[in-house]
Structures are given as structure tokens and as C-alpha cells.
Design a protein around this motif. Structure first.
Motif, PDB file in Angstrom:
ATOM      1  N   GLY A  74      -3.277   5.698  39.685  1.00 32.28           N
ATOM      2  CA  GLY A  74      -2.183   6.144  40.267  1.00 32.28           C
ATOM      3  C   GLY A  74      -1.340   4.945  40.840  1.00 32.28           C
ATOM      4  O   GLY A  74      -0.020   4.687  40.931  1.00 32.28           O
ATOM      5  N   GLN A 146      -3.799   9.785  35.477  1.00 30.04           N
ATOM      6  CA  GLN A 146      -3.294   8.536  35.921  1.00 30.04           C
ATOM      7  C   GLN A 146      -3.970   7.297  35.330  1.00 30.04           C
ATOM      8  O   GLN A 146      -4.244   6.337  35.504  1.00 30.04           O
ATOM      9  CB  GLN A 146      -3.491   8.383  37.381  1.00 30.04           C
ATOM     10  CG  GLN A 146      -2.569   9.339  38.315  1.00 30.04           C
ATOM     11  CD  GLN A 146      -1.166   8.938  38.054  1.00 30.04           C
ATOM     12  OE1 GLN A 146      -0.709   7.949  37.440  1.00 30.04           O
ATOM     13  NE2 GLN A 146      -0.230   9.687  38.626  1.00 30.04           N
ATOM     14  N   ASP A 165       6.479   7.543  33.540  1.00 29.98           N
ATOM     15  CA  ASP A 165       5.614   8.703  34.229  1.00 29.98           C
ATOM     16  C   ASP A 165       6.175   9.862  33.741  1.00 29.98           C
ATOM     17  O   ASP A 165       7.266  10.326  33.708  1.00 29.98           O
ATOM     18  CB  ASP A 165       5.848   8.468  35.749  1.00 29.98           C
ATOM     19  CG  ASP A 165       5.126   9.477  36.619  1.00 29.98           C
ATOM     20  OD1 ASP A 165       4.529  10.403  36.138  1.00 29.98           O
ATOM     21  OD2 ASP A 165       5.152   9.034  37.733  1.00 29.98           O
TER      22      ASP A 165
END
Ligand SMILES: [Fe+2]
Length: 204
Positions: A74, A146, A165
């Protein structure tokens, strides 16, 4: 050395209307900050993880705790994502080298963007769409959660040139369930200058 949240390289409202100010504020200040904090907690809990770069941790992620995979991924993914975006009109154009590789390896810019958007739209649940260099060639791929193409657990590994994303937190306030509309708008705020730099480094 603790990991830290990098400042956004532009104002929170700089990507409007493609990505709204509230989404950027929460995405950077809350979501990314939480990955940084939890990554630091996970690393602090295991002395063998101290003093490694984030790239080192990701490369050997199959042997590390799930908290490092989720939050280390992440942190790395978002740190790069902010740099891969730029206010409309300020991101430049694909370099001659990158454009030629998109033509040769991916069937041209139009097909590349369609394939990238399809990869992002088809990623079940949360994840990322990627453009990577693998064995010297460009490839479109996606990862869940992630994860990213630097991880030894990724189906398709390589050097990242571009990423999007596709977690709901990246677009839900403005686009609700319309992930394809968000991905369409993404192309208007790509920082090609950064992608060109990453491509040159990957090929170098
Ligand atoms: Fe995100």
C-alpha cells in the motif's frame, strides 16, 4: 528509519475534475497514512525487518508477514501513484521510446489504453492495473489488494511504468460504482514525464 508519508506533489484539488479534492484528501491523508503507520508497526514488531528498503521487503514478500505485504504494498503503490498523476495538461506526452514500445509490444496507444482499462475494470474487488516492463517488453497486468509487480508472489513480475489504483476508495465519492468512467478520466491526468522516466530506467 520509519517510513513516512510523502507529501502530494500538487494540491489536493489539482486533479479536478478527474479526481475530486475530497477523494484526494482522504486517499492521501487517511488511506495512505494508515498504510505507512501499519507498515511501521509491522516492521517494529520484527527486528529482522529493520533497515530494509521498501523494495527489498517487497522482493521477498512471500516470506514476510501479511501485514508487511498489505501495508508495504500500500505504501509503495500509493507513493508511486501520486507521482504518476499530474494536473491536466501538465503531464507531458509519452516519449518517442515509450510510444514506439507501446506500438510494438501492445498494438498501439488506443489498444493499450483499452487493455489497461479492461484489466482495471476486470480486477475483482480491490487492486491495481499496471503497465510493466518484463523481459524487455511492455505488458499490461493487474494485481489484487495492495500487491504489485515487484512482489515475488505476483503472477506477472516486472518494473512498473504506470499504475492505476482501482480500489473503491480511489473513485467512489465521485464515480460510485462506475470504475470504467474513473479509468477513462485517469488518462487525462497521467504524468507521462514520470512514466517516461520509469520506462527509461527499466530499459537502461
Ligand atoms: Fe488507494
Amino acid at each position: 528509519m520509519a517510513f513516512t508519508l510523502p507529501p502530494l506533489p500538487y494540491a489536493y484539488d489539482a486533479l479536478e475534475p478527474a479526481i475530486d479534492k475530497e477523494t484526494m484528501t482522504i486517499h492521501h491523508g487517511k488511506h495512505h497514512q494508515a498504510y505507512v503507520d501499519k507498515l511501521n508497526d509491522a516492521v517494529a514488531a520484527d527486528a529482522s525487518l529493520a533497515d530494509h528498503s521498501i523494495e527489498d521487503l517487497l522482493a521477498g514478500i512471500s516470506k514476510l508477514p501479511k501485514a508487511v505485504r498489505n501495508n508495504g504494498g500500500g505504501h509503495w503503490n500509493h507513493s508511486l501513484f501520486w507521482e504518476l498523476l499530474a494536473p491536466a495538461g501538465q503531464g507531458g506526452e509519452p516519449s518517442a521510446e515509450l510510444a514506439a514500445a507501446i506500438d510494438a509490444d501492445l498494438g498501439g496507444m488506443e489498444k493499450f489504453q483499452a487493455d489497461f482499462n479492461a484489466a482495471g475494470a476486470a480486477q475483482f474487488g480491490s487492486g491495481w492495473a499496471w503497465l510493466i516492463v518484463q523481459d524487455g517488453k511492455l505488458k499490461v497486468t493487474s494485481t489484487p489488494n495492495q500487491d504489485n509487480p515487484l512482489m515475488d508472489v505476483a503472477d506477472e513480475q516486472g518494473a512498473v511504468v504506470l499504475g492505476a489504483d482501482v480500489w473503491e476508495h480511489a473513485y467512489y465519492l465521485k464515480y460510485q460504482n462506475r470504475r470504467p468512467d474513473y479509468l477513462k478520466a485517469f488518462w487525462g491526468i497521467v504524468n507521462w514525464n514520470k512514466a517516461n522516466e520509469l520506462y527509461a530506467a527499466a530499459k537502461g
